[in-house]
Design a protein around this motif. Structure first.
Motif, PDB file in Angstrom:
ATOM      1  N   UNK A  15       0.821  -1.204   0.000  1.00  0.00           N
ATOM      2  CA  UNK A  15       0.000   0.000   0.000  1.00  0.00           C
ATOM      3  C   UNK A  15       0.856   1.254   0.000  1.00  0.00           C
ATOM      4  N   UNK A  16       2.045   1.200   0.636  1.00  0.00           N
ATOM      5  CA  UNK A  16       2.908   2.367   0.719  1.00  0.00           C
ATOM      6  C   UNK A  16       3.948   2.377  -0.393  1.00  0.00           C
ATOM      7  N   UNK A  17       3.938   1.336  -1.217  1.00  0.00           N
ATOM      8  CA  UNK A  17       4.972   1.190  -2.225  1.00  0.00           C
ATOM      9  C   UNK A  17       4.739   2.149  -3.375  1.00  0.00           C
ATOM     10  N   UNK A  18       5.704   2.964  -3.733  1.00  0.00           N
ATOM     11  CA  UNK A  18       5.595   3.934  -4.811  1.00  0.00           C
ATOM     12  C   UNK A  18       6.211   3.360  -6.082  1.00  0.00           C
ATOM     13  N   UNK A  19       5.461   3.317  -7.145  1.00  0.00           N
ATOM     14  CA  UNK A  19       5.916   2.716  -8.398  1.00  0.00           C
ATOM     15  C   UNK A  19       6.318   3.754  -9.434  1.00  0.00           C
ATOM     16  N   UNK A  20       6.323   4.992  -9.073  1.00  0.00           N
ATOM     17  CA  UNK A  20       6.553   6.015 -10.082  1.00  0.00           C
ATOM     18  C   UNK A  20       8.016   6.461 -10.112  1.00  0.00           C
ATOM     19  N   UNK A  21       8.614   6.445 -11.284  1.00  0.00           N
ATOM     20  CA  UNK A  21       9.913   7.086 -11.453  1.00  0.00           C
ATOM     21  C   UNK A  21       9.727   8.500 -11.975  1.00  0.00           C
ATOM     22  N   UNK A  22       8.580   8.768 -12.572  1.00  0.00           N
ATOM     23  CA  UNK A  22       8.265  10.087 -13.095  1.00  0.00           C
ATOM     24  C   UNK A  22       7.240  10.731 -12.170  1.00  0.00           C
ATOM     25  N   UNK A  23       7.556  11.864 -11.545  1.00  0.00           N
ATOM     26  CA  UNK A  23       6.603  12.471 -10.604  1.00  0.00           C
ATOM     27  C   UNK A  23       5.306  12.903 -11.260  1.00  0.00           C
ATOM     28  N   UNK A  24       5.303  13.095 -12.586  1.00  0.00           N
ATOM     29  CA  UNK A  24       4.075  13.497 -13.268  1.00  0.00           C
ATOM     30  C   UNK A  24       2.977  12.459 -13.054  1.00  0.00           C
ATOM     31  N   UNK A  25       3.353  11.173 -13.051  1.00  0.00           N
ATOM     32  CA  UNK A  25       2.364  10.119 -12.877  1.00  0.00           C
ATOM     33  C   UNK A  25       1.644  10.242 -11.534  1.00  0.00           C
ATOM     34  N   UNK A  26       2.353  10.711 -10.517  1.00  0.00           N
ATOM     35  CA  UNK A  26       1.751  10.851  -9.185  1.00  0.00           C
ATOM     36  C   UNK A  26       0.844  12.068  -9.088  1.00  0.00           C
ATOM     37  N   UNK A 359       3.342  20.838 -19.350  1.00  0.00           N
ATOM     38  CA  UNK A 359       3.930  22.141 -19.679  1.00  0.00           C
ATOM     39  C   UNK A 359       4.519  22.829 -18.453  1.00  0.00           C
ATOM     40  N   UNK A 360       3.810  22.771 -17.329  1.00  0.00           N
ATOM     41  CA  UNK A 360       4.234  23.495 -16.130  1.00  0.00           C
ATOM     42  C   UNK A 360       5.130  22.670 -15.212  1.00  0.00           C
ATOM     43  N   UNK A 361       5.125  21.348 -15.398  1.00  0.00           N
ATOM     44  CA  UNK A 361       5.909  20.451 -14.556  1.00  0.00           C
ATOM     45  C   UNK A 361       5.583  20.627 -13.075  1.00  0.00           C
ATOM     46  N   UNK A 362       4.324  20.779 -12.780  1.00  0.00           N
ATOM     47  CA  UNK A 362       3.863  20.842 -11.396  1.00  0.00           C
ATOM     48  C   UNK A 362       2.415  20.373 -11.337  1.00  0.00           C
ATOM     49  N   UNK A 363       1.979  20.039 -10.137  1.00  0.00           N
ATOM     50  CA  UNK A 363       0.648  19.495  -9.958  1.00  0.00           C
ATOM     51  C   UNK A 363      -0.427  20.511 -10.311  1.00  0.00           C
ATOM     52  N   UNK A 364      -1.502  20.011 -10.891  1.00  0.00           N
ATOM     53  CA  UNK A 364      -2.608  20.875 -11.294  1.00  0.00           C
ATOM     54  C   UNK A 364      -3.298  21.431 -10.048  1.00  0.00           C
ATOM     55  N   UNK A 365      -3.403  22.751  -9.894  1.00  0.00           N
ATOM     56  CA  UNK A 365      -4.076  23.312  -8.718  1.00  0.00           C
ATOM     57  C   UNK A 365      -5.564  22.975  -8.703  1.00  0.00           C
ATOM     58  N   UNK A 366      -6.138  23.032  -7.509  1.00  0.00           N
ATOM     59  CA  UNK A 366      -7.533  22.627  -7.359  1.00  0.00           C
ATOM     60  C   UNK A 366      -8.470  23.484  -8.201  1.00  0.00           C
ATOM     61  N   UNK A 367      -8.228  24.801  -8.248  1.00  0.00           N
ATOM     62  CA  UNK A 367      -9.138  25.676  -8.988  1.00  0.00           C
ATOM     63  C   UNK A 367      -9.131  25.344 -10.471  1.00  0.00           C
ATOM     64  N   UNK A 368      -7.954  24.965 -10.994  1.00  0.00           N
ATOM     65  CA  UNK A 368      -7.880  24.616 -12.412  1.00  0.00           C
ATOM     66  C   UNK A 368      -8.524  23.258 -12.668  1.00  0.00           C
TER      67      UNK A 368
END
Length: 464
Positions: A15-26, A359-368
Motif C-alpha cells: 500500500x505504501x509502495x511507490x511505483x513512479x519514477x516520473x513524478x508526473x504520474x503521481x 507544460x508546467x511540470x507541477x501538480x494541477x491546482x484545485x481551482x484549475x
C-alpha cells in the motif's frame, strides 16, 4: 511510455509502495492513488460494465432464436473475458514497467504513430462519447421518472413541466458535482459501489418482474415474424450479432482501473485485478444472461427497438405494474448513469490535466482542476444537446470501436509478449484478432445498411 519502478525491500507494504519514477504520474487522476484492491476494482468493473445497451439483448434473440442467441452470447462473453485477461497481464508485461492507460499500451505495442492512429479515436469516443450518451440516456430516463411519478398525481405536478433539455442540464450538473469530489480514479470507489448496486438492481428488477408477471397472450417467437425477406433476415442476424458484441463494455478503462492498484515485483497488480475481474464478470453474467433469456421468453418478438427491454416492460406491463415500481427502476437507472459517468470521464480528465502538468511540470491546482471538469461538463452537455440522436448511431460507432475490445488486445499480446510462432497462444491470438477486425467491418457495414434502410431522426438541438 510506461511507468517504471525499482525493487525495494520486501518489508515495505504494497500500500505504501511507490511505483513512479516520473513524478508526473503521481499528479494525474488515474495514477495519483495506488490504494485500490480487488474489491474496489470489482466495483469499478461492474459499474462500467453494465449499461442500457444490455437491455437490447432480447432484440438480438428475436433475430437469432433460442439456440443461436444463447450460443452467440456465450461465445461473446468468453471472448471479451479472454481479452480482459490479456489486458490485465499486459498492464505489467515486464517486471518494473506499468501501462496504466490504453493509449500508452497501444503505442508501446504498435509504435507511437500507428498506436495513436489505431487507438486514439476509440479511446476518446469510449471516454467522452460514452459520457455524452450517459447524459442523453440519463436525462431521458430522468424525464420518464418525473412523468411517471406525476401521472395521476396532485394538480400541481405537471408531467410536461420539464423539457428534455432541462433534464439533460440537471443530469450534467449532478454528474459534474459528483466529479468535483472525486479527484482521482481510486476516490471514485464509493461511487462505483453505488453504481454497481443500482446497475445490478435495475437489471434484476426488470427481468424478474417481467418473468413473474407471465407472458402476454400470443407472444411470437419465430424469426420470420421480424421480417419476411431473406435479405432482411440476414441483415437482422448481423444486427443481432452487433447488439451482442457491444453489450459488453469497459475494456477502455480496464488498464486505468488496474492502475489504481499497488504493485511491486513480489506482488504484481495483476493478481488482485484478476480476482476483481472474476468476481465482477460473474455478477455481470448473472445480469446479462437472465436479461436476454428472460426478456425474450416474456415478450418474444414484441420487444420494440430503442431501449429494448425497458420499452417493452414499460408499454406491455403498463397496467399491471405500479408507477412507484417503474419510478424506482427509472431512479436506479439515473443513479447508475451518474456513477458510470465518473469512471468514463476520468481518462478525459487525466488527458486535460496532463496538458497542464506536462507544460508546467507541477501538480494541477484545485481551482484549475475544477475549471477543467466544468469545461468537460459543458462540452458534453453541448454535444448531447446538439446530437440527441447519438444513440441511434451507437451501432455504427460501436462497430468502429469494437477492435479495441476484441482485436487489439490479441495483437498487443503478439507484439509485446512475443509467444513462440505457431504455438497455440500465437495462433489463437492471431485468429481472434483477425476475426475481431472482420466482425468490426461487418458491423459497420450493417449499421450503415440499417441507417440507409430505416433512416434516423437527426433532431439537432431538439431533445425529446
Amino acid at each position: 511510455m510506461g511507468e517504471v519502478y525499482v525493487e525495494v525491500d520486501s518489508e515495505v507494504s504494497s500500500q505504501d509502495y511507490q511505483t513512479e519514477s516520473n513524478p508526473i504520474e503521481a499528479w494525474l487522476p488515474i495514477t495519483k492513488s495506488r490504494k485500490g484492491n480487488a474489491y474496489t476494482s470489482s466495483f469499478h468493473l461492474i459499474c462500467s460494465g453494465i449499461g442500457l445497451q444490455a437491455l437490447s439483448l432480447p432484440i438480438a434473440f428475436a433475430a437469432l432464436g433460442w439456440v443461436w442467441g444463447i450460443l452467440s452470447l456465450s461465445l461473446a462473453f468468453a471472448w471479451q473475458l479472454y481479452t480482459i485477461w490479456l489486458l490485465v497481464h499486459l498492464h505489467e508485461p515486464v517486471a518494473g514497467t506499468r501501462y496504466s492507460r490504453y493509449l500508452r499500451l497501444s503505442m508501446a505495442a504498435f509504435g507511437e504513430k500507428l498506436g495513436k492512429l489505431l487507438a486514439i479515436f476509440p479511446v476518446m469516443y469510449l471516454s467522452g462519447g460514452t459520457c455524452v450518451l450517459l447524459i442523453i440516456n440519463g436525462g431521458k430516463t430522468m424525464e420518464l421518472f418525473y412523468q411517471t411519478m406525476c401521472e395521476n398525481g396532485p394538480p400541481l405536478c405537471n408531467p410536461k413541466a420539464f423539457t428534455g433539455a432541462e433534464c439533460f442540464l440537471v443530469f450534467t450538473c449532478l454528474a459534474i458535482a459528483v466529479a468535483l469530489f472525486c479527484p482521482n480514479l481510486n476516490s471514485v470507489a464509493g461511487v462505483s459501489f453505488i453504481g454497481a448496486i443500482t446497475a445490478v438492481g435495475y437489471c434484476t428488477l426488470i427481468w424478474v418482474l417481467s418473468v413473474s408477471k407471465g407472458r402476454p397472450d400470443s407472444v411470437p417467437y419465430a424469426s420470420s415474424m421480424v421480417t419476411s425477406s431473406a435479405m432482411g433476415r440476414f441483415r437482422g442476424v448481423l444486427t443481432a450479432l452487433g447488439i451482442i458484441a457491444i453489450a459488453f463494455r469497459g475494456h477502455n478503462v480496464v488498464l486505468e482501473i488496474q492502475g489504481t492498484l499497488p504493485s511491486n515485483p513480489k506482488h504484481p497488480s495483476n493478481e488482485p485485478m484478476w480476482k476483481g475481474v472474476k468476481v465482477s464478470y460473474l455478477i455481470i453474467s448473472l445480469c446479462l444472461f437472465p436479461l436476454a433469456i428472460g426478456g425474450y421468453w416474456a415478450y418474444g418478438n414484441r420487444i420494440p427497438t430503442g431501449c429494448g427491454f425497458l420499452s417493452a416492460f414499460s408499454v406491455l406491463n403498463k397496467r399491471n405494474t405500479s408507477k412507484f415500481v417503474k419510478g424506482f427502476i427509472y431512479l436506479l437507472i439515473v443513479i447508475s448513469c451518474l456513477c458510470s459517468f465518473q469512471i468514463y470521464a476520468m481518462p478525459f480528465f487525466d488527458n486535460l490535466e496532463f496538458i497542464y502538468v506536462g507544460k508546467k511540470n507541477k501538480q494541477c491546482p484545485r481551482w484549475l482542476r475544477f475549471g477543467l471538469r466544468f469545461f468537460f461538463g459543458g462540452l458534453t452537455f453541448f454535444i448531447a444537446m446538439a446530437l440527441p440522436f447519438l444513440g441511434s448511431l451507437a451501432a455504427l460507432l460501436g462497430g468502429i470501436t469494437l477492435p479495441l475490445t476484441l482485436a487489439y488486445p490479441c495483437f498487443m499480446w503478439l507484439t509485446i509478449m512475443k509467444p513462440r510462432p505457431n504455438s497455440a497462444m500465437w495462433w489463437s491470438n492471431l485468429c481472434l484478432g483477425c476475426l475481431g477486425i472482420l466482425l468490426s467491418v461487418l458491423l459497420v457495414v450493417t449499421a450503415v445498411w440499417n441507417l440507409v434502410v430505416n433512416g434516423f431522426d437527426a433532431n439537432f438541438f431538439n431533445p425529446h
